[in-house]
Design a protein around this motif. Structure first.
Motif, short mmCIF file in Angstrom:
data_model
loop_
_atom_site.label_atom_id
_atom_site.label_comp_id
_atom_site.label_asym_id
_atom_site.label_seq_id
_atom_site.Cartn_x
_atom_site.Cartn_y
_atom_site.Cartn_z
N ALA A 189 42.65 -75.01 -41.73
CA ALA A 189 41.41 -75.20 -40.97
C ALA A 189 40.57 -76.30 -41.61
N PRO A 190 41.06 -77.53 -41.62
CA PRO A 190 40.36 -78.61 -42.32
C PRO A 190 38.94 -78.84 -41.83
N GLU A 191 38.70 -78.49 -40.56
CA GLU A 191 37.36 -78.70 -40.00
C GLU A 191 36.31 -77.80 -40.65
N LEU A 192 36.75 -76.75 -41.35
CA LEU A 192 35.82 -75.81 -41.99
C LEU A 192 35.54 -76.16 -43.45
N VAL A 193 36.25 -77.14 -43.98
CA VAL A 193 36.09 -77.50 -45.40
C VAL A 193 35.06 -78.62 -45.52
N ARG A 194 34.07 -78.42 -46.36
CA ARG A 194 33.06 -79.45 -46.62
C ARG A 194 33.59 -80.35 -47.74
N THR A 195 34.44 -81.28 -47.37
CA THR A 195 35.13 -82.09 -48.38
C THR A 195 34.15 -82.89 -49.23
N GLU A 196 33.02 -83.26 -48.65
CA GLU A 196 32.04 -84.03 -49.41
C GLU A 196 31.39 -83.21 -50.52
N ARG A 197 31.57 -81.88 -50.46
CA ARG A 197 30.98 -81.01 -51.48
C ARG A 197 31.99 -80.56 -52.54
N ILE A 198 33.21 -81.03 -52.44
CA ILE A 198 34.18 -80.72 -53.49
C ILE A 198 33.73 -81.43 -54.76
N PRO A 199 33.49 -80.70 -55.84
CA PRO A 199 33.00 -81.33 -57.07
C PRO A 199 33.98 -82.37 -57.59
N SER A 200 33.44 -83.42 -58.18
CA SER A 200 34.28 -84.49 -58.72
C SER A 200 34.76 -84.20 -60.13
N SER A 201 34.24 -83.12 -60.72
CA SER A 201 34.64 -82.77 -62.08
C SER A 201 35.00 -81.29 -62.15
N GLY A 202 35.55 -80.88 -63.28
CA GLY A 202 35.99 -79.50 -63.44
C GLY A 202 34.85 -78.53 -63.65
N LEU A 203 35.18 -77.26 -63.56
CA LEU A 203 34.21 -76.20 -63.78
C LEU A 203 34.72 -75.33 -64.92
N GLU A 204 33.93 -75.23 -65.97
CA GLU A 204 34.33 -74.42 -67.12
C GLU A 204 33.64 -73.06 -67.03
N PHE A 205 34.41 -72.02 -66.76
CA PHE A 205 33.85 -70.68 -66.67
C PHE A 205 34.73 -69.70 -67.42
N VAL A 206 34.17 -69.06 -68.42
CA VAL A 206 34.90 -68.04 -69.16
C VAL A 206 34.18 -66.72 -68.92
N PRO A 207 34.80 -65.81 -68.14
CA PRO A 207 34.12 -64.55 -67.83
C PRO A 207 34.03 -63.67 -69.06
N PRO A 208 33.02 -62.81 -69.13
CA PRO A 208 32.93 -61.89 -70.26
C PRO A 208 34.09 -60.90 -70.25
N ALA A 209 34.37 -60.31 -71.39
CA ALA A 209 35.50 -59.38 -71.51
C ALA A 209 35.10 -57.97 -71.10
N TYR A 210 34.08 -57.86 -70.26
CA TYR A 210 33.61 -56.55 -69.80
C TYR A 210 32.93 -56.75 -68.45
N LEU A 211 32.66 -55.64 -67.77
CA LEU A 211 31.96 -55.68 -66.48
C LEU A 211 30.71 -54.83 -66.61
N ARG A 212 29.56 -55.38 -66.19
CA ARG A 212 28.31 -54.64 -66.32
C ARG A 212 27.64 -54.47 -64.96
N PHE A 213 26.89 -53.39 -64.86
CA PHE A 213 26.06 -53.13 -63.68
C PHE A 213 24.68 -52.68 -64.15
N PRO A 214 23.60 -53.15 -63.55
CA PRO A 214 23.61 -54.08 -62.41
C PRO A 214 24.05 -55.48 -62.83
N LEU A 215 24.57 -56.21 -61.86
CA LEU A 215 24.96 -57.59 -62.12
C LEU A 215 23.73 -58.44 -62.38
N LYS A 216 23.91 -59.51 -63.14
CA LYS A 216 22.80 -60.40 -63.46
C LYS A 216 23.20 -61.84 -63.22
N LYS A 217 22.22 -62.67 -62.96
CA LYS A 217 22.48 -64.09 -62.81
C LYS A 217 23.13 -64.60 -64.09
#
Length: 268
Positions: A189-217
């Motif tokens: 469904a290429p018409e649904l992809v906002r290609t102009e918003r695909i980041p030009s660089s990588g995303l570094e995300f390392v999730p914590p080794a646990y899950l907490r509630f309530p969730l936080k920003k």
């Protein structure tokens, strides 16, 4: 490979049409309504599940049932949808009951070979439980075969390596809004992809080794995706679809009733 250009959708059939599909297996796609970052829509999982189901129905005789559009709650280490507006989360018990009830309806209608195609990471164990409960309720005398698969389950290392030629494979839990989902959407469904918003660089995300509630920003990147979409292409999406279709086809050929009329061979 010969392809049927008009796969059979239950939603487009009449009662008379449906009577002509007796003996054909059912394909049930399951996705979610969940945020997928800056370049992909909320329907991403549902679109991928349905798109793959239709690709399968184009090379084997099957009826594609309406896609289940809602899924189990999106967790920070595999989606994080609850931290963003628009995501619709179901409880595990609801997903289990929904899958069980739909499967029992298919069985009651005479479907003896059923394939569930899932595209939402968190759905997996709850689909399994619903499938088990449906099979127990139907009983062994119903002579039903049911298969559940995620679109990523049967991908070969070669396909995965080809997709991640510009970045490291983060694992399927973190591949949310990343290369594979973006590539699949570019293919389906290429018409649904906002290609102009695909980041030009990588995303570094390392999730914590646990899950907490309530969730936080901060539990999930503010962008919404968990891995970079850099390097996504429609060609990679087609490669994934081809690999997934072949893997799932072979599973059905092995597990479903031998009387199933495989009208089209995969390697003509």
């Amino acid at each position: 490979m010969t392809v049927n250009p008009i796969p059979t959708r239950l939603s487009s059939l009449t009662l008379e049409d449906l009577s002509q599909t007796e003996g054909m297996p059912a394909i049930l796609p399951i996705g979610s309504t969940e945020q997928h970052g800056p370049c992909l829509p909320y329907c991403t999982d549902a679109t991928i599940a349905e798109g793959l189901a239709l690709r399968l129905a184009a090379v084997l005789p099957a009826v594609v049932y309406p896609t289940i559009q809602y899924g189990y709650r999106s967790n920070p280490k595999s989606g994080g949808g609850a931290l963003f507006p628009g995501t619709i989360d179901l409880s595990g018990s609801t997903v289990i009951a929904l899958v069980r009830d739909v499967l029992l309806e298919l069985i009651a209608d005479g479907r003896r070979n059923i394939l569930i195609v899932n595209a939402h990471f968190e759905n997996d164990p709850f689909i399994t439980e619903g499938m088990c409960l449906a099979m127990e309720a139907a009983g062994s005398g119903a002579n039903v075969q049911c298969i559940q698969t995620n679109w990523w389950d049967g991908l070969t290392p070669e396909t995965i390596n080809a997709c991640f030629d510009a970045s490291d494979f983060p694992g399927w839990a973190l591949e949310h809004g990343g290369v594979t989902e973006t590539s699949l959407m570019l293919a389906l469904a290429p018409e649904l992809v906002r290609t102009e918003r695909i980041p030009s660089s990588g995303l570094e995300f390392v999730p914590p080794a646990y899950l907490r509630f309530p969730l936080k920003k901060g539990d999930v990147p503010i962008e919404g995706n968990l891995s970079p979409a850099v390097g996504s292409t429609a060609e990679k999406g087609e490669l994934i679809l081809k690999d997934a279709v072949e893997s799932i086809y072979r599973a059905c050929e092995k597990e479903f009733d031998a009387a199933w009329p495989f009208a089209i061979a995969m390697h003509n």
